[in-house]
Scaffold this motif. Sequence first.
Motif, PDB file in Angstrom:
ATOM      1  N   MET A 248      45.079 -73.889  56.009  1.00  0.00           N
ATOM      2  CA  MET A 248      45.606 -73.593  54.678  1.00  0.00           C
ATOM      3  C   MET A 248      45.255 -72.153  54.301  1.00  0.00           C
ATOM      4  O   MET A 248      44.074 -71.803  54.197  1.00  0.00           O
ATOM      5  N   PRO A 249      46.250 -71.293  54.072  1.00  0.00           N
ATOM      6  CA  PRO A 249      45.955 -69.917  53.640  1.00  0.00           C
ATOM      7  C   PRO A 249      45.232 -69.912  52.293  1.00  0.00           C
ATOM      8  O   PRO A 249      45.488 -70.757  51.429  1.00  0.00           O
ATOM      9  N   SER A 250      44.337 -68.970  52.136  1.00  0.00           N
ATOM     10  CA  SER A 250      43.546 -68.900  50.900  1.00  0.00           C
ATOM     11  C   SER A 250      44.424 -68.677  49.681  1.00  0.00           C
ATOM     12  O   SER A 250      44.119 -69.175  48.587  1.00  0.00           O
ATOM     13  N   GLU A 251      45.521 -67.921  49.842  1.00  0.00           N
ATOM     14  CA  GLU A 251      46.413 -67.661  48.713  1.00  0.00           C
ATOM     15  C   GLU A 251      47.045 -68.955  48.207  1.00  0.00           C
ATOM     16  O   GLU A 251      47.161 -69.176  46.996  1.00  0.00           O
ATOM     17  N   ALA A 252      47.463 -69.815  49.129  1.00  0.00           N
ATOM     18  CA  ALA A 252      48.069 -71.085  48.735  1.00  0.00           C
ATOM     19  C   ALA A 252      47.023 -72.022  48.135  1.00  0.00           C
ATOM     20  O   ALA A 252      47.282 -72.704  47.134  1.00  0.00           O
ATOM     21  N   GLU A 253      45.840 -72.059  48.731  1.00  0.00           N
ATOM     22  CA  GLU A 253      44.786 -72.923  48.207  1.00  0.00           C
ATOM     23  C   GLU A 253      44.400 -72.527  46.789  1.00  0.00           C
ATOM     24  O   GLU A 253      44.065 -73.395  45.959  1.00  0.00           O
ATOM     25  N   ALA A 254      44.465 -71.242  46.480  1.00  0.00           N
ATOM     26  CA  ALA A 254      44.144 -70.783  45.134  1.00  0.00           C
ATOM     27  C   ALA A 254      45.143 -71.319  44.104  1.00  0.00           C
ATOM     28  O   ALA A 254      44.809 -71.481  42.933  1.00  0.00           O
ATOM     29  N   VAL A 255      46.365 -71.605  44.538  1.00  0.00           N
ATOM     30  CA  VAL A 255      47.406 -72.113  43.633  1.00  0.00           C
ATOM     31  C   VAL A 255      47.220 -73.600  43.371  1.00  0.00           C
ATOM     32  O   VAL A 255      47.228 -74.055  42.220  1.00  0.00           O
ATOM     33  N   HIS A 256      47.069 -74.407  44.450  1.00  0.00           N
ATOM     34  CA  HIS A 256      47.040 -75.861  44.267  1.00  0.00           C
ATOM     35  C   HIS A 256      45.694 -76.514  44.558  1.00  0.00           C
ATOM     36  O   HIS A 256      45.510 -77.707  44.270  1.00  0.00           O
ATOM     37  N   GLY A 257      44.750 -75.781  45.128  1.00  0.00           N
ATOM     38  CA  GLY A 257      43.413 -76.321  45.336  1.00  0.00           C
ATOM     39  C   GLY A 257      43.278 -77.273  46.501  1.00  0.00           C
ATOM     40  O   GLY A 257      42.245 -77.940  46.631  1.00  0.00           O
ATOM     41  N   LEU A 258      44.277 -77.361  47.372  1.00  0.00           N
ATOM     42  CA  LEU A 258      44.228 -78.274  48.514  1.00  0.00           C
ATOM     43  C   LEU A 258      43.726 -77.529  49.743  1.00  0.00           C
ATOM     44  O   LEU A 258      44.404 -76.633  50.246  1.00  0.00           O
ATOM     45  N   SER A 259      42.578 -77.915  50.213  1.00  0.00           N
ATOM     46  CA  SER A 259      41.944 -77.204  51.332  1.00  0.00           C
ATOM     47  C   SER A 259      42.279 -77.875  52.658  1.00  0.00           C
ATOM     48  O   SER A 259      42.728 -79.032  52.716  1.00  0.00           O
ATOM     49  N   SER A 260      42.032 -77.152  53.732  1.00  0.00           N
ATOM     50  CA  SER A 260      42.219 -77.711  55.071  1.00  0.00           C
ATOM     51  C   SER A 260      41.318 -78.916  55.286  1.00  0.00           C
ATOM     52  O   SER A 260      41.711 -79.903  55.925  1.00  0.00           O
ATOM     53  N   VAL A 261      40.092 -78.868  54.768  1.00  0.00           N
ATOM     54  CA  VAL A 261      39.152 -79.980  54.917  1.00  0.00           C
ATOM     55  C   VAL A 261      39.690 -81.216  54.202  1.00  0.00           C
ATOM     56  O   VAL A 261      39.679 -82.334  54.746  1.00  0.00           O
ATOM     57  N   PHE A 262      40.176 -81.049  52.970  1.00  0.00           N
ATOM     58  CA  PHE A 262      40.707 -82.176  52.206  1.00  0.00           C
ATOM     59  C   PHE A 262      41.899 -82.813  52.919  1.00  0.00           C
ATOM     60  O   PHE A 262      42.051 -84.036  52.955  1.00  0.00           O
ATOM     61  N   LEU A 263      42.763 -81.994  53.502  1.00  0.00           N
ATOM     62  CA  LEU A 263      43.993 -82.492  54.121  1.00  0.00           C
ATOM     63  C   LEU A 263      43.800 -82.975  55.555  1.00  0.00           C
ATOM     64  O   LEU A 263      44.708 -83.592  56.125  1.00  0.00           O
ATOM     65  N   SER A 264      42.647 -82.742  56.126  1.00  0.00           N
ATOM     66  CA  SER A 264      42.442 -83.016  57.551  1.00  0.00           C
ATOM     67  C   SER A 264      42.587 -84.494  57.900  1.00  0.00           C
ATOM     68  O   SER A 264      42.977 -84.841  59.020  1.00  0.00           O
ATOM     69  N   ASP A 265      42.234 -85.403  56.985  1.00  0.00           N
ATOM     70  CA  ASP A 265      42.338 -86.834  57.286  1.00  0.00           C
ATOM     71  C   ASP A 265      43.567 -87.477  56.665  1.00  0.00           C
ATOM     72  O   ASP A 265      43.698 -88.707  56.649  1.00  0.00           O
ATOM     73  N   LYS A 266      44.493 -86.666  56.142  1.00  0.00           N
ATOM     74  CA  LYS A 266      45.707 -87.209  55.526  1.00  0.00           C
ATOM     75  C   LYS A 266      46.758 -87.465  56.611  1.00  0.00           C
ATOM     76  O   LYS A 266      46.745 -86.851  57.670  1.00  0.00           O
ATOM     77  N   PRO A 267      47.695 -88.377  56.356  1.00  0.00           N
ATOM     78  CA  PRO A 267      48.702 -88.704  57.376  1.00  0.00           C
ATOM     79  C   PRO A 267      49.687 -87.557  57.580  1.00  0.00           C
ATOM     80  O   PRO A 267      49.841 -86.689  56.705  1.00  0.00           O
ATOM     81  N   LEU A 268      50.348 -87.559  58.725  1.00  0.00           N
ATOM     82  CA  LEU A 268      51.442 -86.627  58.947  1.00  0.00           C
ATOM     83  C   LEU A 268      52.643 -87.049  58.112  1.00  0.00           C
ATOM     84  O   LEU A 268      52.778 -88.226  57.734  1.00  0.00           O
ATOM     85  N   PHE A 269      53.527 -86.114  57.822  1.00  0.00           N
ATOM     86  CA  PHE A 269      54.710 -86.432  57.023  1.00  0.00           C
ATOM     87  C   PHE A 269      55.501 -87.570  57.658  1.00  0.00           C
ATOM     88  O   PHE A 269      55.980 -88.472  56.966  1.00  0.00           O
ATOM     89  N   ALA A 270      55.635 -87.551  58.972  1.00  0.00           N
ATOM     90  CA  ALA A 270      56.442 -88.560  59.665  1.00  0.00           C
ATOM     91  C   ALA A 270      55.948 -89.969  59.403  1.00  0.00           C
ATOM     92  O   ALA A 270      56.739 -90.922  59.378  1.00  0.00           O
ATOM     93  N   ALA A 271      54.651 -90.126  59.160  1.00  0.00           N
ATOM     94  CA  ALA A 271      54.079 -91.457  58.959  1.00  0.00           C
ATOM     95  C   ALA A 271      54.535 -92.086  57.647  1.00  0.00           C
ATOM     96  O   ALA A 271      54.532 -93.318  57.513  1.00  0.00           O
ATOM     97  N   ARG A 272      54.922 -91.266  56.683  1.00  0.00           N
ATOM     98  CA  ARG A 272      55.333 -91.801  55.385  1.00  0.00           C
ATOM     99  C   ARG A 272      56.777 -91.445  55.028  1.00  0.00           C
ATOM    100  O   ARG A 272      57.199 -91.667  53.903  1.00  0.00           O
ATOM    101  N   ALA A 273      57.499 -90.902  55.979  1.00  0.00           N
ATOM    102  CA  ALA A 273      58.873 -90.479  55.720  1.00  0.00           C
ATOM    103  C   ALA A 273      59.755 -91.639  55.292  1.00  0.00           C
ATOM    104  O   ALA A 273      60.548 -91.532  54.353  1.00  0.00           O
ATOM    105  N   GLU A 274      59.635 -92.776  55.983  1.00  0.00           N
ATOM    106  CA  GLU A 274      60.475 -93.936  55.664  1.00  0.00           C
ATOM    107  C   GLU A 274      60.203 -94.432  54.251  1.00  0.00           C
ATOM    108  O   GLU A 274      61.132 -94.756  53.491  1.00  0.00           O
ATOM    109  N   GLU A 275      58.931 -94.497  53.869  1.00  0.00           N
ATOM    110  CA  GLU A 275      58.549 -94.934  52.520  1.00  0.00           C
ATOM    111  C   GLU A 275      59.100 -93.983  51.461  1.00  0.00           C
ATOM    112  O   GLU A 275      59.596 -94.413  50.411  1.00  0.00           O
ATOM    113  N   LEU A 276      59.027 -92.693  51.744  1.00  0.00           N
ATOM    114  CA  LEU A 276      59.547 -91.696  50.818  1.00  0.00           C
ATOM    115  C   LEU A 276      61.060 -91.832  50.663  1.00  0.00           C
ATOM    116  O   LEU A 276      61.581 -91.841  49.541  1.00  0.00           O
TER     117      LEU A 276
END
Length: 238
Positions: free
Chosen positions: A49-77
Amino acid sequence: MREIVFDTETTGLSPAGGDRMVEIGCIEIINRVETGRHFHAYFNPERPMPSEAEAVHGLSSVFLSDKPLFAARAEELLEFLGESPLVAHNAGFDFGFLNHELQRCGRPPVCLSRMVDTLTLARSRHPGAKHSLDALCIRYGVDRSQRVKHGALLDAQLLSQVYVELTGGRQIGLGLAAEIAPATVDVRRAVVVERPVRAPRPHAASAEEIARHQAFLARVKGALWDRFLVAEGDQRAA
């Protein structure tokens, strides 16, 4: 009429340049009213996660590291989105990332004909004014006190309120019918809403009420309307 108001957060500005979607928030509204149903998910972008983007939304690489890939929830979306129009602020940006992620996992893109861009609506309705989501919240009195940083679900909730105001407020469909109101059909969703209209009730004054009214008028001295009655009588005599 069912619509979905949504927002995304990303690692940057260009999906073609390798940026990825990391969050999406969707709010369901029917006939301009929130139903309480929503879809919200974080995604592992598989890149730092680039620092500029993290400054906007606060989502860090560490926070997102255990989140699912987009493909895993695409059907639900996609099931939640259905075939409804999709409302977003600067919608081309959000559609670009959404369709990029769908194509990456072998899904067809969302048709751009479903796009409703509140930025375009705001520019048309308020030319020369500020059109950011914050500015529109201020203009329409939408409480944004919890918006410390950008967040897809919170921003979608704020935008849904702004969208209602941009499109005429909650009484957008208010009207009167003479006899029987026809069913309202949204051809994009084939939703039929029956609107029965009651026959008007008789409201003419009774003979007794008319007599009491005339007696009351007779007690009024120097009434303004007497001048017009006299003038009308003179014209007829002439």
